[in-house]
Design an enzyme around this catalytic site. Structure first.
Site, PDB file in Angstrom:
ATOM      1  N   ARG B 434       0.831  -1.026   0.014  1.00 54.28           N
ATOM      2  CA  ARG B 434      -0.105  -0.044  -0.104  1.00 54.28           C
ATOM      3  C   ARG B 434       0.843   1.083   0.085  1.00 54.28           C
ATOM      4  O   ARG B 434       1.809   1.326   0.874  1.00 54.28           O
ATOM      5  CB  ARG B 434      -0.872   0.022   1.311  1.00 54.28           C
ATOM      6  CG  ARG B 434      -1.890  -0.999   1.037  1.00 54.28           C
ATOM      7  CD  ARG B 434      -2.664  -1.454   2.483  1.00 54.28           C
ATOM      8  NE  ARG B 434      -1.782  -2.444   2.842  1.00 54.28           N
ATOM      9  CZ  ARG B 434      -1.987  -3.548   3.622  1.00 54.28           C
ATOM     10  NH1 ARG B 434      -3.215  -3.435   4.262  1.00 54.28           N
ATOM     11  NH2 ARG B 434      -1.357  -4.674   3.773  1.00 54.28           N
ATOM     12  N   ASP B 562     -31.725  -9.379  -5.084  1.00 58.25           N
ATOM     13  CA  ASP B 562     -32.358 -10.660  -5.009  1.00 58.25           C
ATOM     14  C   ASP B 562     -33.376 -11.358  -6.185  1.00 58.25           C
ATOM     15  O   ASP B 562     -33.832 -10.311  -6.793  1.00 58.25           O
ATOM     16  CB  ASP B 562     -33.286 -10.938  -3.738  1.00 58.25           C
ATOM     17  CG  ASP B 562     -32.448 -10.671  -2.326  1.00 58.25           C
ATOM     18  OD1 ASP B 562     -31.454 -11.071  -2.555  1.00 58.25           O
ATOM     19  OD2 ASP B 562     -33.107 -10.473  -1.375  1.00 58.25           O
ATOM     20  N   GLU B 650     -26.370 -12.113   5.312  1.00 55.54           N
ATOM     21  CA  GLU B 650     -25.316 -11.829   4.530  1.00 55.54           C
ATOM     22  C   GLU B 650     -25.355  -9.971   4.278  1.00 55.54           C
ATOM     23  O   GLU B 650     -24.540  -9.482   4.121  1.00 55.54           O
ATOM     24  CB  GLU B 650     -25.064 -12.373   3.241  1.00 55.54           C
ATOM     25  CG  GLU B 650     -25.807 -12.234   1.974  1.00 55.54           C
ATOM     26  CD  GLU B 650     -27.336 -12.221   2.009  1.00 55.54           C
ATOM     27  OE1 GLU B 650     -27.943 -12.883   3.324  1.00 55.54           O
ATOM     28  OE2 GLU B 650     -28.235 -12.129   1.280  1.00 55.54           O
ATOM     29  N   ASP B 651     -26.684  -9.648   4.225  1.00 53.97           N
ATOM     30  CA  ASP B 651     -26.867  -8.385   3.747  1.00 53.97           C
ATOM     31  C   ASP B 651     -26.552  -7.254   5.181  1.00 53.97           C
ATOM     32  O   ASP B 651     -25.770  -6.453   5.023  1.00 53.97           O
ATOM     33  CB  ASP B 651     -28.560  -8.081   3.323  1.00 53.97           C
ATOM     34  CG  ASP B 651     -29.233  -8.710   4.187  1.00 53.97           C
ATOM     35  OD1 ASP B 651     -28.926  -9.443   5.444  1.00 53.97           O
ATOM     36  OD2 ASP B 651     -30.579  -8.566   4.061  1.00 53.97           O
TER      37      ASP B 651
END
Lengths: 570, 743
Positions: B434, B562, B650-651
Site C-alpha cells: 500500500r 435478490d 449476509e446483507d
C-alpha cells in the site's frame, strides 16, 4: 577610437585656413575627448590593475584563480562516519535557531584548490560541472547565506560527487581543514558515485566525522535514516536530451531493458523471459560497432538494429533498472524522464529521496532473486495503475531529478523539514503533481463526523431592508429545537435596523415575489458564475438529480408518526 | 568647403563625445553602485558562489566500465549469500535475516506457538495472541507459516516487574521451531530497568523481528522492526472507544494552548526535559505541571521546587486539561514512549513530542507530521512560540488526523496487532504493498487490502474521503442477481427484473449467480437483452458467494439483487445517479434499523417503517465492487461461515462492514409504492423471508457481528434521497424520474 585618432593627428593639415583662435579651440576639444576616451578605455579593459578582483567582475572568474592550499602530511584525518548519528545526536540544532520563516541558512565555503606537499591535487578532475551547477543553484536560492556566523548548514566546495576521482585520505584532510569543520557538525557532502573497486561500498569512503551525507546509492546498511539523504545519480542526458512528455497509456513494448553492463546471469534471465513472452520484451545492449564515447551513450542495439537512447525508453511501459557495481544508477533518471515505469532490481537500495517520495506510486521494486517472475508480477498490475505510475514517474523526474539544482534544493528542503517539522512540506506537496494541487482546494475539514445534536446550530440571516420577510424567517426558525443562536446581518448602510417587534410595511416586498424572478438579477448571477469559473480555471460545481427528504416523506403513513410531518406542505 | 570641414570636425567631435559618454557613463554608475554596496555592508570576505566561465569536467565519465569490471569477478548469487551472512543481530534486515520462501509459497500466514502449561501469560499478551488467532492471517500449521509468534510472554522485560518471565533464554532456545529466531516476531512493551533502561530484552532474540514500544532510532532496524505504541492493561481488546472529537470548532482553539501533567524525575535518565518544564509554564494557557511524589523515598531526593510544584499539580485535573487543550506535551519519561501519547491522540489534543530519538509508532507507514508536532528536547524553550505560530487550518487538520489515526490503528489491541502484521505483510509481498496515501487517509490501511484498488484519479474532492473509491467512477454498473429457485415459468419475477434492469441506460452487464440446486436452465430460457447476461454457477452454493470479487465485474458499481426483487428501470437509473455522488456508501431501497434493547441488553433488529434506518438491504442496492473484495478478504471465516450456515444475514454483515469503513450510514432512495407492497405482502413459498426463524436469526447475527467488530458500527440516518421535484406540484412532464411517482 581609431577614427578620432586619425582626425586629430591630421587636424592641423586639414584646417589650415582656420583662425588660430578656432584652431586652438578645436585642438583642445579633441585632446580632452581623446584623453577622456583613453582614460575610459583604461578603466574598462584593465580593471584588475585598478582594483584587485573587484566584485563587479564576478561573472568572469576562473576556477584556476582559486587559492592554493597545501596539505601537510600530518594534517589530521577525520573519523569515519558514525553509523549511529542522528539529527538529535550529531547535529547542532542551536545553529539553526528559531526562525520565523522556518528556513535553514546554508553557507558555501569559497573554492580552494587543495594539493599535497608535492603539489599533487587531491582530486583528478577538480570542480565538476555538476557540482558547480549545484553550488550555484544553492547560492542563488533562499537557503543561501554569505554570513558564516549565521549559517545552520555548511557545504564544502570540495567536489566529492565521484569517489573515483578522489584521493581518499587527502580529501578527508582537506575537509578537516575547513575553518568551521568542528567534527563535521552541520556539514553536508554531496556524493553520487560512492565506493571503488573491488567491492564498491555503498557510501562515500572519505572519512567525514559527523558530516551529513547526501549520497546516491546508499544501502539499508549504510544509510542513517533520518540523518543522511538518499539522492539520485544525476544523468547528464537530462540536460542534453529533450523528451517531450507522452500521454500515459499502453506502449509498443511492455518491458524494456536498456542498460549496457548487465551481469551475464541477469542477462541470461532476461533472455529467458524474452523467449517466453516474445515481442512484449525488448532487450538492448551496447552497440559493438561504435567506439566508446559520448556517441555510444546515445545508441543501443539489438540484433544489429540500432535504437536511439534514451528515446527508445518512451516506447515501453516498464523499464528495467538493475543494480551495477553500485546500487544507484543514472539510468533511473533517464527512465523516469521517458515516463517509463522503473522496475528496480537492487536489493537493499535506498531509493532517492525515499524520506519524502512515495515510490510505490511511481515504480515497482522487485527483489533481484525474483527477476524471473518479473513478467508475471508486472502483468498483474491494473492498467489504470500503470498509467498513474507513468505520469508519476515523469513528474518525479521533472521535480526532483531533472537538474543538479532540483537535486540540491530537494536535499536542502528535506533537511529543512527535519529541523522545522511543524512547517514541513506535506506528503501531498511532495508527491502530487502540481495539476492536482491546483485543482483541489484543500479543505481543513475531512474527517467524516456526524456532529451530535446537542450544540445545535447558529442561524445567520442576511438582510437588506425587507423587514417583513425577515420577521417571518425569524419566527419560523426560532421554532426549531436545535437552534442555538440566531444572527441577523443587517446589510444596509442607509437604514438602521428595526428595533424590537415593530412591524414595517414594505409595499415593494410583496410586489416582487422573490428576487430570483428578476431578469437582470439572473443575468448578473450568470455573469458571476462565468467570472468565478474563469478564475477557478474550471467549473467546480457539480450537478446532482437528488434531494434529501425525511425517510417517510409523502409516504402513505400517519402524519402523527412522522418525525418531520410538515415538510412539503405549503 | 571650410564649412564642410568644420561640420565634419564637429560631427567627429560629437561622435567622440557620444562614445565617451557611452563607455564612461554606463560603466560609472554601475561601479558607483557596487562601491555603494560595499560601503553599506562593509568588507565581505565571502562572495556568493561565483559563476565560473571555464569549461569544467563532467563528474562521471560516460560508459559503464566500473560495472563491467565488477561483474567479471562477482556473481549476484554469491553477493546475496555474502550479504545474508554478514548482516546479523543489530544489523538485521529482511534481506539478511528473513526467509521469504514460505511466505511466497503459502501467503502471509502467522503461526502462534501452543501455550505451555504452567506458563503465565499477562492479559495484554493474551489479547495479542487471541487477536492473531482470530485474524485472517492465522494458521495452526507451522509448516504453512510465514511468521511465528511466541506463546512466551515477552511484553514486560523489566527485571523488577512482577510480570517478568524468568529463564526466557533457555525456554526460547529449546523451542524446536526457533531456528535462531528467523521469521519470528517478538512483541515487547518494556525493556531494561533502573537506572539505565536499556533496550535489551535480556535474552538472545537471534534473527527475530521486534514489535517494540519506546524503541530508539539507533536500535530500530528499518524495514525490519516495528515500533508499536505503549498501551495499558485496560486497552480494549477489540473495537475500542472512538476518538473524542465530535465536531469541528472553528476557530479550533481551546481553553489551553499546551498542557502537561506528570511525574518529574529529579535525576537520572530522562530527567532533564521534565526538570526544565517549569521554565515554560505560565499558569494561564501553557500549563505544565509536575509532581515529585512518586516512588517510596521521594522525600529524600526532593529539591527546592518540589513542594510548590506538587501543590500546583494537585490543583488541576488531568482529564479536564486533556480535553480542553489544543496541544498536549508528550515528553519522554524514563523510557522514550509513554501512555500519554495515545491518551492525547484519542482526546484530539495534538501531541507535541519531546522525546529525542524515539522512533514513533508505526513510523514506517504513518506520516506523523500530519497529526503531531515533533519537537526537539534541546529546544524546549521555543515550544510555546512554535505551537502558537501554527495556523488555524493546520490545527484543524492535525486534530482530525489524530482522530483518524486513533480509530484506524490504535483504539484497540486488535488494531495495533493487525497494523503490525499488515506492515510486515507489505514488506513480504512488496510489489503489492500500500502507498503512504492509503495508510494516511481515511479509511486507512486496514481497510485497504491487497490487491488495492488503484487510487485512480487523484482528483479526489475533499468530500470523497475514500481515496480508493474514485471520484469519477466508471459510469455504468454490473447487476448481480442472486438466483436460488429453479426457472419454471416465464412469468417469474427474476425474468421481469432482468428485463427491467437491462433496460437501464447505465447497465453494462448482468450476472446471474446460480445458487440453486437445480441445474442451469438452457440459454434460450433467459430473455433476450441488449446487455450481456452472464450466468455463473455459485461456488458451493453458499450465501457469501454473492459477494465474491468476480473478475467479470469490471464496473465500479455493483447492483446487488435478490431474484424476487421488483424494480422499474427508472428506479434503477435514479439509484445509480445517486450512487455516483456517494460511491463509498450503500445506496438502495428497502431499509432496516437496529436499536439497543435495554431489557435484553442486546442489539435488536427491526423492519418496521420508522423515521430512521441504519441498513439498506442488499437485495436491491448499489455499492462499490471494492466491498466484494473487502467482504471476502477482510472478514474472518467465523462470520462468513455463520452467514453461509444460516443462509441469512449476509446483507447485515455487508452493512456492518461498509459502515465500519465509512463511519457513515447507508443511503435510502425513493421507491415506488408497488415495490413496498410487494415486499410487505410476500407470500412466495421459496422466499426465505417467510421463515419465522429468519427474523430471530437476524437478531443473533447482529449481536455476533457487533461483538466481532468490538463496537456497533451502524449509524442511523433520517434522510431519504428523492428525485428533485419528487411529488412537487409541477407538471409531471417536467420531472425526469416520473415513473417513480406513478402508481
Amino acid at each position: 577610437m581609431y577614427a578620432s585618432g586619425k582626425y586629430s593627428s591630421r587636424g592641423p593639415a586639414l584646417i589650415p585656413r582656420m583662425k588660430t583662435k578656432h584652431r586652438i579651440y578645436y585642438i583642445t576639444l579633441f585632446s580632452v575627448v581623446l584623453l577622456g576616451l583613453i582614460a575610459t578605455g583604461m578603466f574598462q579593459f584593465w580593471p584588475h590593475s585598478i582594483e584587485s578582483a573587484a566584485d563587479w567582475t564576478l561573472d568572469k572568474r576562473s576556477v584556476h584563480d582559486a587559492p592554493l592550499v597545501h596539505l601537510p602530511v600530518s594534517s589530521p584525518i577525520p573519523e569515519r562516519g558514525d553509523l549511529s548519528c542522528r539529527m538529535h545526536t550529531c547535529f547542532d540544532v542551536y545553529r539553526c535557531g528559531y526562525n520565523p520563516k522556518n528556513k535553514i541558512k546554508v553557507y558555501i565555503y569559497p573554492l580552494q584548490k587543495f594539493v599535497d606537499e608535492l603539489g599533487v591535487p587531491i582530486s583528478s578532475t577538480g570542480l565538476s560541472r555538476e557540482y558547480n551547477d549545484l553550488l550555484s543553484a544553492i547560492s542563488d536560492s533562499d537557503f543561501y547565506t554569505d554570513d558564516v556566523t549565521r549559517a545552520c548548514l555548511f557545504i564544502p566546495s570540495t567536489d566529492v560527487l565521484n569517489q573515483n576521482s578522489l584521493r581518499i585520505r587527502e580529501t578527508a584532510q582537506a575537509l578537516a581543514m575547513l575553518p568551521r569543520w568542528d567534527k563535521g557538525m552541520n556539514h553536508l557532502l554531496f556524493n553520487m558515485l560512492p565506493g571503488g573497486p573491488p567491492d564498491y561500498n555503498t557510501a562515500l569512503d572519505v572519512p567525514r566525522d559527523r558530516a551529513l551525507l547526501a549520497g546516491g546509492g546508499f544501502s539499508t546498511w549504510t544509510y542513517r535514516q533520518g540523518y543522511d539523504v538518499s539522492i539520485p545519480v544525476y544523468s547528464p542526458l537530462s540536460a542534453d536530451v529533450e523528451l517531450p512528455e507522452r500521454q500515459p497509456g499502453p506502449r509498443r513494448y511492455f518491458i524494456l531493458s536498456s542498460q549496457t553492463a548487465i551481469h551475464r546471469e541477469y542477462r541470461a534471465e532476461l533472455e529467458r523471459l524474452k523467449e517466453e513472452n516474445g515481442e512484449a520484451l525488448l532487450l538492448l545492449d551496447k552497440c559493438s560497432n561504435l567506439s566508446q564515447g559520448a556517441a555510444s551513450a546515445r545508441k543501443r542495439c539489438c540484433k544489429g538494429q540500432v535504437y536511439d537512447y534514451p528515446h527508445i525508453l518512451q516506447e515501453s511501459s516498464f523499464c528495467v533498472v538493475l543494480r551495477g557495481a553500485r546500487l544507484g544508477q543514472a539510468a533511473l533518471s533517464d527512465v523516469l524522464q521517458a515516463g517509463c515505469v522503473p522496475v528496480i532490481l537492487a536489493d537493499s537500495y535506498i531509493l532517492p529521496f525515499s524520506e519524502v517520495l512515495d515510490w510505490k506510486r511511481a515504480s515497482v521494486v522487485i527483489p533481484e532473486e525474483k527477476l524471473s517472475e518479473m513478467y508475471t508480477i508486472l502483468k498483474n498490475i491494473p492498467h489504470r495503475q500503470v498509467e498513474e505510475m507513468q505520469r508519476q514517474a515523469r513528474w518525479f523526474w521533472e521535480a526532483y531529478f531533472s537538474s543538479m539544482k532540483a537535486i540540491g534544493l530537494t536535499t536542502l528542503q528535506i533537511i529543512n523539514d527535519r529541523i522545522y517539522p511543524y512547517a514541513a512540506r506535506t506528503y501531498e506537496q511532495w508527491n502530487n503533481p502540481p495539476v492536482v494541487k491546483w485543482s483541489s482546494v484543500n479543505s481543513p475539514l475531512f474527517l467524516p463526523l456526524i456532529p451530535p445534536r446537542a450544540p445545535g446550530f447558529t442561524a445567520v440571516v442576511l438582510t437588506y431592508d425587507r423587514v417583513e420577510s425577515l420577521f417571518r424567517v425569524i419566527t419560523e426558525i426560532s421554532k426549531v429545537p436545535s437552534l442555538a443562536k440566531l444572527l441577523v446581518v443587517w446589510n444596509n448602510q442607509n437604514k438602521s435596523p428595526p428595533e424590537g417587534e415593530k412591524k414595517f410595511k414594505c409595499p415593494e416586498c410583496t410586489a416582487i415575489d422573490g428576487l430570483s424572478l428578476d431578469q437582470t438579477h439572473m443575468v448578473e448571477r450568470s455573469e458571476c458564475i462565468n467570472k468565478f469559473a474563469s478564475v477557478f480555471g474550471t467549473m467546480p460545481l457539480k450537478v446532482v438529480e437528488h434531494r434529501a427528504d425525511p425517510v417517510l416523506y409523502k409516504d402513505d403513513f400517519p402524519e402523527k408518526l412522522k418525525s418531520f410531518p410538515n415538510i412539503g406542505s405549503l | 568647403m571650410q564649412a564642410k570641414k568644420r561640420y565634419l570636425i564637429l560631427l567627429s567631435a560629437g561622435a567622440c563625445l557620444l562614445l565617451l559618454s557611452y563607455l564612461g557613463g554606463v560603466q560609472l554608475p554601475a561601479a558607483s553602485r557596487s562601491r555603494h554596496d560595499r560601503s553599506r555592508t562593509g568588507y565581505r570576505p565571502d562572495q556568493p558562489w561565483p559563476h565560473f566561465s571555464d569549461p569544467l569536467h563532467l563528474f562521471s565519465p560516460v560508459g559503464h566500465t566500473d560495472t563491467e569490471e565488477y561483474n567479471l569477478h562477482i556473481s549476484p548469487r554469491q553477493k546475496r549469500d555474502g550479504t545474508a551472512s554478514v548482516y546479523k543481530g543489530k544489523r538485521c534486515r529482511v534481506d539478511s535475516c528473513f526467509d521469504f520462501a514460505p511466505c511466497q509459497r503459502n501467503g502471509f500466514k502467522v503461526y502462534v506457538y501452543p501455550q505451555q502449561k504452567g506458563e503465565k501469560i499477562s492479559e495484554s499478551y493474551q489479547n495479542i495472541l487471541s487477536t492473531i488467532e482470530g485474524s485472517r492471517f492465522y494458521t495452526s500449521d507451522p509448516g504453512q507459516a510465514c511468521l511465528f509468534i511466541l506463546s512466551l510472554d515477552t511484553l514486560d522485560r523489566d527485571q523488577l516487574s512482577p510480570q517478568y518471565v524468568h529463564n526466557l533464554k533457555t525456554k526460547v532456545q529449546s523451542l524446536p521451531l526457533w531456528n535462531d529466531g528467523r521469521n519470528h516476531l517478538i512483541f515487547n512493551l518494556y525493556s531494561g530497568t533502573w537506572p539505565d533502561y536499556t533496550e535489551d530484552l535480556g535474552f538472545d532474540i537471534g534473527q527475530a523481528m521486534l514489535a517494540k514500544a519506546s524503541i530508539s532510532t539507533e536500535n530500530f532496524r528499518p524495514n525490519f522492526d516495528v515500533s508499536i505504541p505503549l498501551f495499558s492493561k485496560e486497552h480494549a481488546r477489540t473495537g475500542g472507544d472512538r476518538g473524542f472529537l465530535k465536531y469541528n470548532a472553528i476557530p479550533p482553539l481551546r481553553k489551553y494552548v499546551l498542557v502537561f501533567k506528570g511525574k518529574r524525575y529529579l535525576t537520572g535518565i530522562g530527567s532533564d526535559t521534565r526538570n526544565a518544564l517549569h521554565h515554560v509554564h505560565n499558569a494561564e494557557d501553557v500549563v505544565l505541571l509536575t509532581t515529585c511524589k512518586h516512588g517510596k523515598d521521594w522525600q529524600k531526593h526532593k529539591d527546592a521546587r518540589c513542594d510548590k510544584d506538587n501543590a500546583e499539580y494537585d490543583k488541576y485535573d488531568y482529564k479536564e486539561m486533556l480535553h480542553n487543550s489544543t496541544f498536549c506535551l508528550v515528553p519522554r519519561g524514563r523510557r522514550l514512549g509513554s501512555f500519554r501519547f495515545l491518551e492525547a491522540l484519542q482526546a484530539a489534543c495534538v501531541p507535541v513530542m519531546l522525546s529525542n530519538g524515539w522512533e514513533l509508532p508505526f513510523s514506517e507507514i504513518i506520516d506523523w507530521n500530519t497529526a503531531a508536532v515533533i519537537g526537539d528536547e534541546r529546544l524546549l524553550l521555543q515550544i510555546p512560540t512554535t505551537v502558537r505560530s501554527i495556523h488555524h487550518d493546520k490545527i484543524l487538520s492535525l486534530r482530525q488526523q489524530t482522530q483518524f489515526l486513533w480509530e484506524a490503528y490504535f483504539s484497540s489491541v486488535e488494531k495495533i496487532v493487525l497494523t503490525t502484521l499488515e506492515i510486515i505483510q507489505d514488506r513480504v509481498l512488496e510489489h503489492g504493498s500500500r502507498s503512504s496515501l492509503l495508510w494516511n487517509s481515511h479509511p486507512g490501511g486496514l481497510f485497504a487490502l491487497q490487491p488495492v484498488l488503484t487510487p485512480d484519479t487523484w482528483e479526489t474532492s475533499p468530500s470523497t474521503t475514500l481515496h480508493w473509491v474514485s471520484i469519477k467512477p466508471y459510469p455504468k454498473f454490473t447487476a448481480v442477481i442472486h438466483a436460488v429457485s429453479p426457472l419454471v415459468s416465464q412469468s417469474q419475477p427474476i425474468l421481469k427484473l432482468l428485463v427491467a434492469v437491462a433496460k437501464s441506460q447505465y447497465c453494462a452487464q448482468i450476472i446471474v449467480l446460480w445458487n440453486c440446486d437445480k441445474p442451469l436452465p438452457a440459454k434460450h430460457r433467459w430473455p433476450a437483452t441488449s446487455v450481456p447476461v452472464i450466468v455463473i454457477e455459485g461456488e458451493n452454493k453458499v450465501m457469501s458467494s454473492r459477494f465474491l470479487p468476480y473478475e467479470t465485474i469490471v464496473t465500479d458499481a455493483v447492483l446487488s439483487l435478490d431474484e424476487d426483487t421488483v424494480l422499474s428501470t427508472t428506479e434503477v437509473d435514479f439509484a445509480f445517479t445517486v450512487w455516483q455522488s456517494f460511491p463509498e456508501r450503500i445506496v438502495g431501497y428497502p431499509a432496516r434499523s437496529h436499536f439497543w434493547d435495554s431489557n435484553k441488553e442486546r442489539w435488536g433488529y427491526t423492519s418496521k417503517w420508522t423515521n430512521d434506518y441504519s441498513m439498506v438491504l442488499t437485495g436491491a442496492a448499489i455499492y462499490h465492487r471494492y466491498y466484494h473484495h473487502l467482504y471476502t478478504n477482510y472478514l474472518p471465516t467465523s462470520l462468513k461461515g455463520m452467514v453461509d450456515q444460516l443462509a441469512n444475514c449476509e446483507d447485515i454483515l455487508m452493512n456492518f462492514l461498509v459502515s465500519a469503513v465509512t463511519k457513515l450510514p447507508p443511503i435510502k432512495v425513493t421507491q415506488k409504492k408497488q415495490y413496498k407492497e410487494t415486499m410487505m405482502g410476500q407470500s412466495s413459498r421459496a422466499s426465505r423471508w417467510a421463515d419465522p426463524d429468519h427474523f430471530a436469526q437476524r437478531q443473533t447475527c447482529m449481536n455476533k457481528f457487533a461483538s466481532w467488530f468490538g463496537a456497533m458500527p451502524l449509524v442511523h440516518s433520517q434522510m431519504r434521497l428523492d428525485p428533485i421535484l419528487f411529488k412537487d406540484q409541477v407538471s409531471i412532464l417536467r420531472k425526469k424520474y416520473r415513473d417513480i411517482e406513478r402508481l
